[in-house]
Design a protein around this motif. Structure first.
Motif, short mmCIF file in Angstrom:
data_model
loop_
_atom_site.label_atom_id
_atom_site.label_comp_id
_atom_site.label_asym_id
_atom_site.label_seq_id
_atom_site.Cartn_x
_atom_site.Cartn_y
_atom_site.Cartn_z
N ASN A 1 48.03 22.41 36.45
CA ASN A 1 48.09 23.69 36.58
C ASN A 1 49.53 24.30 36.09
O ASN A 1 49.37 25.38 35.68
N MET A 2 50.38 23.59 36.34
CA MET A 2 51.85 24.30 36.05
C MET A 2 52.10 24.31 34.44
O MET A 2 52.27 25.24 33.80
N PHE B 1 46.90 33.53 37.79
CA PHE B 1 46.89 33.33 39.22
C PHE B 1 45.23 33.54 39.64
O PHE B 1 45.00 32.59 40.54
N LEU B 2 44.58 34.24 39.19
CA LEU B 2 43.07 34.40 39.48
C LEU B 2 42.37 33.17 38.98
O LEU B 2 41.85 32.49 39.86
N VAL B 3 42.68 32.58 37.82
CA VAL B 3 41.77 31.62 37.41
C VAL B 3 42.32 29.98 37.69
O VAL B 3 41.48 29.26 37.96
N VAL C 1 35.74 33.26 32.08
CA VAL C 1 35.23 34.24 31.10
C VAL C 1 35.05 35.55 31.90
O VAL C 1 35.65 36.59 31.39
N ALA C 2 34.68 35.66 33.14
CA ALA C 2 34.50 37.14 33.82
C ALA C 2 36.04 37.52 34.18
O ALA C 2 36.33 38.88 34.02
N THR C 3 36.85 36.56 34.45
CA THR C 3 38.30 37.20 34.66
C THR C 3 38.93 37.66 33.46
O THR C 3 39.36 38.54 33.31
N GLY C 4 38.79 36.85 32.09
CA GLY C 4 39.28 37.56 31.10
C GLY C 4 38.48 38.73 30.53
O GLY C 4 39.40 39.72 29.90
N LEU C 5 37.23 38.86 30.71
CA LEU C 5 36.72 40.29 30.45
C LEU C 5 37.21 41.37 31.11
O LEU C 5 37.59 42.62 30.73
N ALA C 6 37.43 41.02 32.60
CA ALA C 6 37.93 42.07 33.41
C ALA C 6 39.48 42.53 32.88
O ALA C 6 39.95 43.51 33.00
N LEU C 7 40.40 41.30 32.34
CA LEU C 7 41.49 41.58 32.11
C LEU C 7 41.59 42.64 31.06
O LEU C 7 42.34 43.53 30.89
N THR C 8 40.84 42.39 30.17
CA THR C 8 40.73 43.45 28.88
C THR C 8 40.34 44.69 29.17
O THR C 8 40.99 45.71 28.79
N MET D 1 53.18 39.04 29.21
CA MET D 1 53.13 37.95 30.25
C MET D 1 52.94 38.39 31.70
O MET D 1 52.23 37.25 32.29
N ALA D 2 53.19 39.42 31.96
CA ALA D 2 52.92 39.83 33.40
C ALA D 2 51.25 39.95 33.55
O ALA D 2 50.64 39.34 34.75
N LEU D 3 50.46 40.32 32.55
CA LEU D 3 49.12 40.43 32.65
C LEU D 3 48.43 38.95 32.62
O LEU D 3 47.45 38.69 33.32
N ALA D 4 49.27 38.25 31.57
CA ALA D 4 48.55 36.72 31.68
C ALA D 4 49.05 36.01 32.96
O ALA D 4 48.11 34.99 33.35
#
Length: 307
Positions: A186-187, A81-83, A91-98, A73-76
């Motif tokens: 967004n909520m 917050f970023l997207v 896409v770029a943010t998800g790859l960075a998260l991985t 949940m913390a990473l999600a």
């Protein structure tokens, strides 16, 4: 093939499918809300190391699963917050998260290599568990296996039969229309993404606490990407996710049971079968774009900013 081998194969298939179901169901809810999260692999690995570490230090599997869910949940939440707030590319943010999750899990797990925990306890139902053939297949799994099926049924019911499911689908189809009639787009997307993170964390924890009750760097071995593919394979339907997860699980355990079945196939080929099967199925499904477009959320991957 004798009955003992068949029972072992089918039981192993259920275990191998369980983490994929958890991760895929969380991602399915997020995607139905219009958010594409490619960070599943990183969240699963972080959940795996946190679940294992807490279980090892406390001796409580429940606390370990809770810690894994919170880590996911913390990473999600960071991804959301970023997207959703900062409007970065999904896409770029998800790859960075991985990449971040892979590195973070390796760092946190440096001192955990080589240690083990007691695997999740298997349930034993009097009389039913002792029924020949049927008992080992239906009544001798740990609670997480049954929870994965309950999750799939509950997710399908929620999306199809409840007001919350209607709101999630409305936001995924047309966020601007949903916003115009008063929905907090967004909520809802935040909630869907955080739910997906919790499920990814639990998926990772199941691998380090049940399938192989130890921490191994990179132990998810691409299952986060498989979970992403299964959502497309299932055309965003929970029952299709379960079918695809069990198909993947069966092909996965085939490499371990192949010799027992008398298959004279190189082990390297058996190891690549799960991923090859996933590619073949996706190619088959995507051959007709109309099949995908039937259920694909129209705003998937598109950011939304209220005027």
């Amino acid at each position: 093939m004798n009955a003992d081998y068949l029972v072992a194969f089918l039981a192993s298939t259920a275990g191998a499918a369980t983490p994929v179901i958890f991760a895929s169901m969380g991602e399915l809810v997020a995607e139905r809300a219009g958010v594409l999260n490619l960070g599943l692999e990183g969240m699963m690995l972080t959940g795996a190391v946190m679940g294992f570490a807490v279980t090892l230090s406390t001796g409580s599997a429940g606390l370990g699963l809770g810690a894994a869910a919170l880590a996911g949940m913390a990473l999600a939440l960071l991804f959301a917050f970023l997207v959703l707030t900062l409007q970065t590319n999904q896409v770029a943010t998800g790859l960075a998260l991985t990449l971040f999750g892979v590195g973070l899990s390796a760092f946190l797990g440096r001192s955990l290599a080589g240690q083990t925990v007691e695997p999740l306890a298997k349930l034993s139902i009097p009389v039913l568990s002792d029924i020949p053939f049927v008992g080992p297949l239906l009544f001798r799994f740990d609670l997480m296996v049954y929870a994965s099926i309950a999750l799939a049924v509950g997710t399908g019911w929620m999306l199809a039969r409840t007001r919350l499911g209607l709101l999630i689908r409305a936001v995924g189809e047309s966020p601007h229309s949903a916003h115009a009639i008063g929905f907090h787009v967004n909520m809802l997307r935040y909630a869907a993404v955080v739910f997906g993170g919790a499920m990814a964390g639990l998926a990772g924890a199941y691998m380090s606490m049940a399938l192989t009750p130890m921490w191994v760097e990179g132990m998810t071995a691409g299952r986060g990407w498989i979970a992403l593919a299964l959502v497309v394979f299932a055309t965003w339907k929970p029952r299709g996710v379960v079918l695809g997860a069990y198909l993947f699980g069966g092909v996965t355990v085939l490499q371990f049971h192949g010799q027992g079945f008398g298959l004279e196939i190189p082990s390297e080929f058996l190891s690549m079968l799960p991923y090859l099967a996933t590619i073949v199925v996706l190619v088959y499904i995507c051959r007709d774009p109309k099949t995908i477009l039937l259920n694909k959320p129209m705003s998937l991957g598109q950011n939304f900013k209220a005027d």
